[in-house]
Design a protein around this motif. Sequence first.
Motif, PDB file in Angstrom:
ATOM      1  N   SER A 129      -2.092   4.364   3.667  1.00 33.94           N
ATOM      2  CA  SER A 129      -3.329   4.678   2.951  1.00 33.94           C
ATOM      3  C   SER A 129      -4.492   3.756   3.334  1.00 33.94           C
ATOM      4  O   SER A 129      -5.627   4.015   2.946  1.00 33.94           O
ATOM      5  N   SER A 130      -4.235   2.710   4.103  1.00 31.82           N
ATOM      6  CA  SER A 130      -5.332   1.828   4.518  1.00 31.82           C
ATOM      7  C   SER A 130      -6.099   2.472   5.683  1.00 31.82           C
ATOM      8  O   SER A 130      -5.628   3.395   6.329  1.00 31.82           O
ATOM      9  N   GLU A 131      -7.302   1.957   5.937  1.00 30.77           N
ATOM     10  CA  GLU A 131      -8.194   2.569   6.919  1.00 30.77           C
ATOM     11  C   GLU A 131      -7.767   2.345   8.362  1.00 30.77           C
ATOM     12  O   GLU A 131      -8.030   3.190   9.225  1.00 30.77           O
ATOM     13  N   GLU A 132      -7.156   1.213   8.638  1.00 33.67           N
ATOM     14  CA  GLU A 132      -6.717   0.901   9.998  1.00 33.67           C
ATOM     15  C   GLU A 132      -5.349   0.244   9.956  1.00 33.67           C
ATOM     16  O   GLU A 132      -5.073  -0.534   9.054  1.00 33.67           O
ATOM     17  N   TRP A 133      -4.527   0.571  10.929  1.00 37.73           N
ATOM     18  CA  TRP A 133      -3.227  -0.082  11.046  1.00 37.73           C
ATOM     19  C   TRP A 133      -2.604   0.191  12.407  1.00 37.73           C
ATOM     20  O   TRP A 133      -2.906   1.182  13.053  1.00 37.73           O
ATOM     21  N   ILE A 134      -1.760  -0.731  12.781  1.00 38.34           N
ATOM     22  CA  ILE A 134      -0.820  -0.522  13.878  1.00 38.34           C
ATOM     23  C   ILE A 134       0.544  -0.713  13.230  1.00 38.34           C
ATOM     24  O   ILE A 134       0.813  -1.766  12.653  1.00 38.34           O
ATOM     25  N   ILE A 135       1.368   0.307  13.278  1.00 34.39           N
ATOM     26  CA  ILE A 135       2.716   0.217  12.722  1.00 34.39           C
ATOM     27  C   ILE A 135       3.690   0.286  13.892  1.00 34.39           C
ATOM     28  O   ILE A 135       3.686   1.243  14.660  1.00 34.39           O
ATOM     29  N   LEU A 153       4.116  -5.262  22.835  1.00 31.02           N
ATOM     30  CA  LEU A 153       2.953  -4.408  23.060  1.00 31.02           C
ATOM     31  C   LEU A 153       2.079  -4.346  21.809  1.00 31.02           C
ATOM     32  O   LEU A 153       0.850  -4.453  21.898  1.00 31.02           O
ATOM     33  N   SER A 154       2.703  -4.199  20.653  1.00 31.46           N
ATOM     34  CA  SER A 154       1.944  -4.077  19.404  1.00 31.46           C
ATOM     35  C   SER A 154       1.145  -5.340  19.101  1.00 31.46           C
ATOM     36  O   SER A 154      -0.003  -5.261  18.661  1.00 31.46           O
ATOM     37  N   LYS A 155       1.741  -6.497  19.350  1.00 29.60           N
ATOM     38  CA  LYS A 155       1.005  -7.756  19.136  1.00 29.60           C
ATOM     39  C   LYS A 155      -0.178  -7.862  20.078  1.00 29.60           C
ATOM     40  O   LYS A 155      -1.268  -8.266  19.680  1.00 29.60           O
ATOM     41  N   ARG A 156       0.024  -7.492  21.313  1.00 34.37           N
ATOM     42  CA  ARG A 156      -1.075  -7.521  22.283  1.00 34.37           C
ATOM     43  C   ARG A 156      -2.166  -6.523  21.895  1.00 34.37           C
ATOM     44  O   ARG A 156      -3.360  -6.814  22.013  1.00 34.37           O
ATOM     45  N   LEU A 157      -1.760  -5.352  21.421  1.00 36.03           N
ATOM     46  CA  LEU A 157      -2.711  -4.328  21.000  1.00 36.03           C
ATOM     47  C   LEU A 157      -3.504  -4.784  19.778  1.00 36.03           C
ATOM     48  O   LEU A 157      -4.723  -4.603  19.711  1.00 36.03           O
ATOM     49  N   MET A 198      -9.209   4.803  18.064  1.00 34.73           N
ATOM     50  CA  MET A 198      -7.930   4.162  17.801  1.00 34.73           C
ATOM     51  C   MET A 198      -8.082   3.336  16.519  1.00 34.73           C
ATOM     52  O   MET A 198      -8.589   2.233  16.548  1.00 34.73           O
ATOM     53  N   LYS A 199      -7.631   3.914  15.401  1.00 33.37           N
ATOM     54  CA  LYS A 199      -7.690   3.207  14.123  1.00 33.37           C
ATOM     55  C   LYS A 199      -6.337   3.150  13.426  1.00 33.37           C
ATOM     56  O   LYS A 199      -6.056   2.228  12.695  1.00 33.37           O
ATOM     57  N   LYS A 200      -5.536   4.190  13.644  1.00 35.38           N
ATOM     58  CA  LYS A 200      -4.205   4.265  13.039  1.00 35.38           C
ATOM     59  C   LYS A 200      -3.220   4.554  14.168  1.00 35.38           C
ATOM     60  O   LYS A 200      -3.177   5.656  14.698  1.00 35.38           O
ATOM     61  N   VAL A 201      -2.433   3.531  14.512  1.00 37.83           N
ATOM     62  CA  VAL A 201      -1.603   3.585  15.712  1.00 37.83           C
ATOM     63  C   VAL A 201      -0.131   3.435  15.343  1.00 37.83           C
ATOM     64  O   VAL A 201       0.245   2.468  14.673  1.00 37.83           O
ATOM     65  N   ALA A 202       0.682   4.373  15.794  1.00 39.11           N
ATOM     66  CA  ALA A 202       2.131   4.289  15.617  1.00 39.11           C
ATOM     67  C   ALA A 202       2.753   3.985  16.968  1.00 39.11           C
ATOM     68  O   ALA A 202       2.520   4.696  17.945  1.00 39.11           O
ATOM     69  N   VAL A 203       3.543   2.891  17.030  1.00 40.42           N
ATOM     70  CA  VAL A 203       4.227   2.480  18.249  1.00 40.42           C
ATOM     71  C   VAL A 203       5.725   2.607  17.973  1.00 40.42           C
ATOM     72  O   VAL A 203       6.229   1.995  17.035  1.00 40.42           O
ATOM     73  N   LYS A 255      -4.959  -4.679  12.126  1.00 40.31           N
ATOM     74  CA  LYS A 255      -3.807  -5.362  11.543  1.00 40.31           C
ATOM     75  C   LYS A 255      -2.495  -4.685  11.955  1.00 40.31           C
ATOM     76  O   LYS A 255      -2.376  -3.468  11.926  1.00 40.31           O
ATOM     77  N   LEU A 256      -1.532  -5.523  12.319  1.00 44.14           N
ATOM     78  CA  LEU A 256      -0.215  -5.059  12.760  1.00 44.14           C
ATOM     79  C   LEU A 256       0.789  -5.164  11.624  1.00 44.14           C
ATOM     80  O   LEU A 256       0.868  -6.182  10.943  1.00 44.14           O
ATOM     81  N   TYR A 257       1.567  -4.110  11.465  1.00 42.19           N
ATOM     82  CA  TYR A 257       2.679  -4.080  10.509  1.00 42.19           C
ATOM     83  C   TYR A 257       3.955  -3.792  11.290  1.00 42.19           C
ATOM     84  O   TYR A 257       4.116  -2.696  11.833  1.00 42.19           O
ATOM     85  N   ALA A 258       4.825  -4.769  11.376  1.00 43.12           N
ATOM     86  CA  ALA A 258       6.124  -4.583  12.021  1.00 43.12           C
ATOM     87  C   ALA A 258       7.095  -4.093  10.946  1.00 43.12           C
ATOM     88  O   ALA A 258       7.329  -4.780   9.959  1.00 43.12           O
ATOM     89  N   LEU A 259       7.640  -2.909  11.143  1.00 47.62           N
ATOM     90  CA  LEU A 259       8.503  -2.324  10.111  1.00 47.62           C
ATOM     91  C   LEU A 259       9.727  -3.170   9.810  1.00 47.62           C
ATOM     92  O   LEU A 259      10.171  -3.217   8.662  1.00 47.62           O
ATOM     93  N   ASP A 260      10.266  -3.859  10.806  1.00 45.58           N
ATOM     94  CA  ASP A 260      11.440  -4.692  10.543  1.00 45.58           C
ATOM     95  C   ASP A 260      11.113  -5.794   9.532  1.00 45.58           C
ATOM     96  O   ASP A 260      11.952  -6.152   8.718  1.00 45.58           O
ATOM     97  N   SER A 261       9.897  -6.336   9.563  1.00 43.75           N
ATOM     98  CA  SER A 261       9.566  -7.396   8.605  1.00 43.75           C
ATOM     99  C   SER A 261       9.268  -6.828   7.219  1.00 43.75           C
ATOM    100  O   SER A 261       9.256  -7.564   6.241  1.00 43.75           O
ATOM    101  N   ILE A 262       9.055  -5.530   7.127  1.00 41.98           N
ATOM    102  CA  ILE A 262       8.893  -4.880   5.823  1.00 41.98           C
ATOM    103  C   ILE A 262      10.261  -4.447   5.293  1.00 41.98           C
ATOM    104  O   ILE A 262      10.544  -4.542   4.109  1.00 41.98           O
ATOM    105  N   LEU A 263      11.113  -4.002   6.196  1.00 47.32           N
ATOM    106  CA  LEU A 263      12.423  -3.459   5.835  1.00 47.32           C
ATOM    107  C   LEU A 263      13.440  -4.529   5.450  1.00 47.32           C
ATOM    108  O   LEU A 263      14.340  -4.272   4.673  1.00 47.32           O
ATOM    109  N   TYR A 264      13.278  -5.750   5.990  1.00 46.13           N
ATOM    110  CA  TYR A 264      14.259  -6.803   5.752  1.00 46.13           C
ATOM    111  C   TYR A 264      13.665  -7.974   4.987  1.00 46.13           C
ATOM    112  O   TYR A 264      12.514  -8.352   5.199  1.00 46.13           O
ATOM    113  N   GLU A 265      14.488  -8.557   4.106  1.00 45.67           N
ATOM    114  CA  GLU A 265      14.111  -9.766   3.382  1.00 45.67           C
ATOM    115  C   GLU A 265      14.297 -10.970   4.297  1.00 45.67           C
ATOM    116  O   GLU A 265      14.868 -10.854   5.386  1.00 45.67           O
TER     117      GLU A 265
END
Length: 174
Positions: A58-64, A17-21, A1-6, A28-38
Amino acid sequence: MKKVAVFGKPANGKSTLSKRLASATGIKLYALDSILYEQNGQEIDRESYEEAHENILSSEEWIIEGFGPINSLNSFHRRLEEADTLIYIELPYLVTYWLVAKRFIKGLVKKPEGWPDGSSILKGTLNSYRVLKLCPQFWNNGFLQKLEKLSENKTLYVIRSISELNNFIEENVQ
């Protein structure tokens, strides 16, 4: 488990769930809403979103966590291709409608988990209901069949109940 899509329907517990994971795995967690919105709740331009999304992929590990722009299926499909672990939260629609209402009520007091800063809880709730009406066109048995085929060399989890959602970390993360 290195690249996880939720991913899944609105208000189905993706952010929680993503924060707990992320906490359990150190990924590192990336929430798309915080990327999509200013900060003011306005959506960023599509080119900036796509660039940020590609940089994450392109990074080695992520949870999106999340779906991303509704009119940008390309980024969603790219994420599914790049991920080694797919977590699809597919709670029943009746439960989902209740969770949207519950998030709204609680959001009047405290900003919901994963909610972009500056975004209106009322507008977001109404948008969630609009999106939910469209969901059966996308989140359906045909999608699940495609997902199962895509995940032949990946780990796929399909969460169908609040109980499965609440126990996911304890049962699936060492």
